[in-house]
Design an enzyme around this catalytic site. Structure first.
Site, PDB file in Angstrom:
ATOM      1  N   LYS A   1       4.530   7.610   5.883  1.00  0.00           N
ATOM      2  CA  LYS A   1       4.116   6.770   4.848  1.00  0.00           C
ATOM      3  C   LYS A   1       3.261   7.223   3.821  1.00  0.00           C
ATOM      4  O   LYS A   1       2.397   8.292   4.040  1.00  0.00           O
ATOM      5  CB  LYS A   1       2.987   5.589   5.342  1.00  0.00           C
ATOM      6  CG  LYS A   1       2.638   4.687   4.393  1.00  0.00           C
ATOM      7  CD  LYS A   1       1.829   3.513   5.498  1.00  0.00           C
ATOM      8  CE  LYS A   1       1.568   2.318   4.563  1.00  0.00           C
ATOM      9  NZ  LYS A   1       0.817   1.185   5.270  1.00  0.00           N
TER      10      LYS A   1
ATOM     11  N   ARG B   1       4.946   3.355   0.365  1.00  0.00           N
ATOM     12  CA  ARG B   1       6.471   3.289   1.082  1.00  0.00           C
ATOM     13  C   ARG B   1       6.595   4.127   2.608  1.00  0.00           C
ATOM     14  O   ARG B   1       5.750   5.059   2.461  1.00  0.00           O
ATOM     15  CB  ARG B   1       7.245   4.030   0.172  1.00  0.00           C
ATOM     16  CG  ARG B   1       7.404   3.146  -1.105  1.00  0.00           C
ATOM     17  CD  ARG B   1       8.274   3.853  -2.440  1.00  0.00           C
ATOM     18  NE  ARG B   1       8.691   2.968  -3.270  1.00  0.00           N
ATOM     19  CZ  ARG B   1       9.980   2.678  -3.477  1.00  0.00           C
ATOM     20  NH1 ARG B   1      10.969   3.283  -2.522  1.00  0.00           N
ATOM     21  NH2 ARG B   1      10.586   1.729  -4.286  1.00  0.00           N
TER      22      ARG B   1
ATOM     23  N   ASP C   1      -5.182  -6.084  10.056  1.00  0.00           N
ATOM     24  CA  ASP C   1      -3.788  -6.290   9.597  1.00  0.00           C
ATOM     25  C   ASP C   1      -2.817  -6.573  10.464  1.00  0.00           C
ATOM     26  O   ASP C   1      -1.716  -6.030  10.396  1.00  0.00           O
ATOM     27  CB  ASP C   1      -3.667  -5.279   8.651  1.00  0.00           C
ATOM     28  CG  ASP C   1      -2.666  -5.545   7.500  1.00  0.00           C
ATOM     29  OD1 ASP C   1      -2.480  -6.990   7.126  1.00  0.00           O
ATOM     30  OD2 ASP C   1      -2.131  -4.788   6.878  1.00  0.00           O
TER      31      ASP C   1
ATOM     32  N   PHE D   1       0.830  -1.424  -0.031  1.00  0.00           N
ATOM     33  CA  PHE D   1      -0.018  -0.064   0.068  1.00  0.00           C
ATOM     34  C   PHE D   1       0.945   1.450   0.158  1.00  0.00           C
ATOM     35  O   PHE D   1       0.223   2.182  -0.120  1.00  0.00           O
ATOM     36  CB  PHE D   1      -0.954  -0.004   1.217  1.00  0.00           C
ATOM     37  CG  PHE D   1      -2.047  -0.878   1.063  1.00  0.00           C
ATOM     38  CD1 PHE D   1      -3.374  -0.358   0.786  1.00  0.00           C
ATOM     39  CD2 PHE D   1      -1.941  -2.207   1.415  1.00  0.00           C
ATOM     40  CE1 PHE D   1      -4.323  -1.171   0.566  1.00  0.00           C
ATOM     41  CE2 PHE D   1      -3.032  -2.939   1.016  1.00  0.00           C
ATOM     42  CZ  PHE D   1      -4.251  -2.674   0.848  1.00  0.00           C
TER      43      PHE D   1
END
Length: 604
Positions: free
Chosen positions: A316, A300, A412, A298
């Site tokens: 991010k 870097r 997640d 999703f």
């Protein structure tokens, strides 16, 4: 330069009533102008009431020709002044470099205010004392009320109804019977001219209005004859100036486009959490690869240092091309950003730019857990550190599931999303897939997203997410921490490819300790390891109802309640996780993790 100037009425005036010794009321008005040298100049001027017109001992510059360093503030000065000050001097407690003040024996004003005037509807309008333009001042003292009023206005404008300054002053101890009235001015390192174009003064009455038509004009400097060469050079200089201006404008436009970002009205409520793209760009040195902390499906993640606070952060970059859902996504992200727990990575804020979202987190110096857990020739983390990390993440999930205002499902949970601070404490991060819903309600079904090996079967089949789906992922997390293996190892022997299957089969054989990370070399507490492995199997049960809650998980890890016995059901490939024979079905316990539902391979 460095000069003083004074002008006084030639004879002193009687300011005290001979019978009462009270100071008599007076009124004065004058038009003045301060014309600076280029580009600045002058220190200001003042209307003065003095016991003597000999102020030759007064200093220039900030002392306005009234006092000097040795007598400033002495009661023996017997001076009252209204200063029109154009310099900022902290030693005199000036409010700025453009103010009007009332001075009594000292340049530390008893009252001061920005130069300007109040309109009839009480709105304040600024005036620049050193503008080179004429202005008018009215100074009035009421002997009965002992009140001194100072009013300022543009030249030829009617006197404002509301004074700029109003102060209760009793000058009886300051005034002699007779006092001189006049003006004082000074300059510093740059030349300036101070003009009084008209003056009216009255004791015990209202000063006569000034006749503007009779006032002199300000002197203007004579224009110099232009040299012949200037007729050639001036056009050339104009062309060069225009070229430079065009280059600057082009540079500014390009730079503005470079740092352009999206800002809509609904984002105003998140103002304190919004970072500017320019700050994030600078903090990461333009998102250079040498600051790259990690890469996922999703986006870097980059290390950065915020320029204003010198704070280390992780930034991010998340691709978000769809215009639909951005508002809801940001709302949920900001809701999570308000959470506070020692085992959650703190989300500091966000930025939106074009088709991109940037999320700003606390920086974790020891990186993600998977980097220390996998692909290492020797163990970086001992068993005690691993167990502390496991318990910390369990506490973080309990907070999300039960202790927040809304239920938050992370969706997640895995080792790569567990970050380690400087003391190797585990913190759950990356809430990009999180779902929020109210306590006591059922969340809606959604598309199955996540990472293979961590997805509960009900997610891949029906898109159903609950707190129990986080518990399933936490079970996989427990096994990978204890075994030092990922949930799916494609290069491992066939029997060991699916971690939960391998652990289950070894438990059935009575060789469960054979799955423990070999790098620990037996340096662990057997009972603790067995609890973690069996709890991992229990959390990985294919039935949501059979899985424990995170509160029960913590109680088992802390030893507050015993670990339920795992009863083998020989008719199935898996095992029963609850007493009473409610076993796993004929489906393999890990099969749902590699189903055909929509997943995000590789994580983020």
């Amino acid at each position: 330069m460095h000069a003083t100037g004074h002008v006084f009425y030639s004879t002193p005036l009687l300011f005290k009533n001979p019978q009462t010794s009270n100071v008599i009321s007076f009124s004065t008005t004058f038009v003045f102008a301060i014309v600076p040298g280029y580009p600045l100049g002058g220190m200001g001027m003042a209307f003065v009431l003095s016991s003597s017109k000999n102020l030759s001992g007064a200093s220039h510059s900030q002392y306005l020709g009234l006092f000097n360093p040795s007598n400033n503030g002495n009661l023996s000065n017997h001076i009252v002044a209204v200063e029109l000050d154009t310099s900022f001097n902290p030693e005199f407690k000036d409010i700025n470099d453009n103010h009007v003040g009332i001075d009594i024996d000292s340049l530390i004003s008893t009252e001061s205010y920005d130069a300007g005037y109040f309109t009839n509807d009480a709105k304040f309008r600024n005036l620049t004392l050193m503008s080179g333009e004429p202005m008018q001042v009215w100074i009035e003292y009421d002997g009965k009320e002992m009140q001194l009023n100072v009013t300022l206005s543009p030249f030829k404008a009617p006197k404002p109804n509301h004074p700029l300054l109003s102060s209760n002053v009793n000058p009886s101890s300051i005034f002699f019977d007779r006092m001189y009235v006049g003006f004082s001015a000074s300059t510093g390192t740059v030349r300036a001219s101070h003009y009084v174009l008209g003056w009216s003064f009255k004791l015990d009455g209202i000063a006569q209005p000034l006749d503007y038509s009779k006032l002199p004009h300000l002197p203007r400097s004579k224009s110099k004859q232009r040299p012949r060469g200037m007729t050639i050079w001036i056009p050339m200089l104009v062309v060069v100036f225009l070229l430079i201006t065009a280059a600057i404008v082009l540079f500014v436009v390009r730079r503005r486009n470079k740092f352009a970002e999206i800002l809509e009205d609904w984002e105003l409520e998140y103002g304190s959490h919004r970072f500017s793209y320019k700050d994030l760009y600078r903090s990461t040195n333009g998102f250079e690869d040498n600051g790259l902390l990690g890469v996922g499906g999703f986006g870097r993640v980059y290390r950065g240092v915020l320029p204003a606070s010198n704070t280390e952060v992780a930034v991010k970059r998340v691709s978000h091309e769809s215009k639909q859902g951005v508002r809801e996504f940001v709302a949920e992200i900001m809701s999570i950003g308000r959470l506070r727990h020692r085992n959650l990575v703190q989300l500091l804020g966000y930025c939106r730019r074009k088709g991109e979202l940037l999320l700003v987190y606390d920086f974790m110096p020891n990186g993600s857990l998977d980097k220390l857990l996998f692909d290492q020739k020797k163990s970086i983390l001992d068993w005690a550190q691993r167990l502390r990390i496991v318990k910390g993440i369990a506490l973080g999930l309990l907070y999300l599931h039960e202790e927040c205002k809304q239920v938050i499902i992370h969706r997640d949970v895995k080792a790569s999303n567990v970050l380690l601070d400087g003391e190797l404490n585990g913190k759950l991060g990356d809430f990009g897939l999180a779902r929020l819903y109210d306590h006591g309600t059922d969340p809606k079904s959604t598309i199955a997203v996540g990472t293979m090996g961590y997805l509960a079967p009900e997610v891949t089949r029906r898109g159903k997410v609950t707190t129990s789906t986080d518990v399933f992922a936490f079970g996989a997390f427990l096994l990978e921490v204890a075994c030092g293996r990922r949930p799916i190892e494609a290069r491992a022997p066939k029997e060991e490819t699916i971690l939960v299957d391998w652990v289950m089969k070894n438990w059935q054989r009575g060789t469960i300790l054979d799955v423990v990370d070999w790098r620990l070399q037996g340096r662990y507490v057997v009972e603790e390891v067995e609890v973690v492995l069996k709890l991992g199997l229990l959390c990985s049960h294919q039935s949501p109802a059979a899985r424990p809650s995170m509160r029960e998980v913590i109680q088992i890890l802390d030893g507050a309640v015993p670990m339920p016995d795992l009863v083998v059901d020989l008719r199935s490939v898996g095992a029963s996780a609850l007493p009473g024979g409610e076993g796993f079905s004929n489906c393999n316990t890990s099969t749902p993790s590699i189903g055909t539902a929509s997943v995000q391979p590789g994580g983020r």
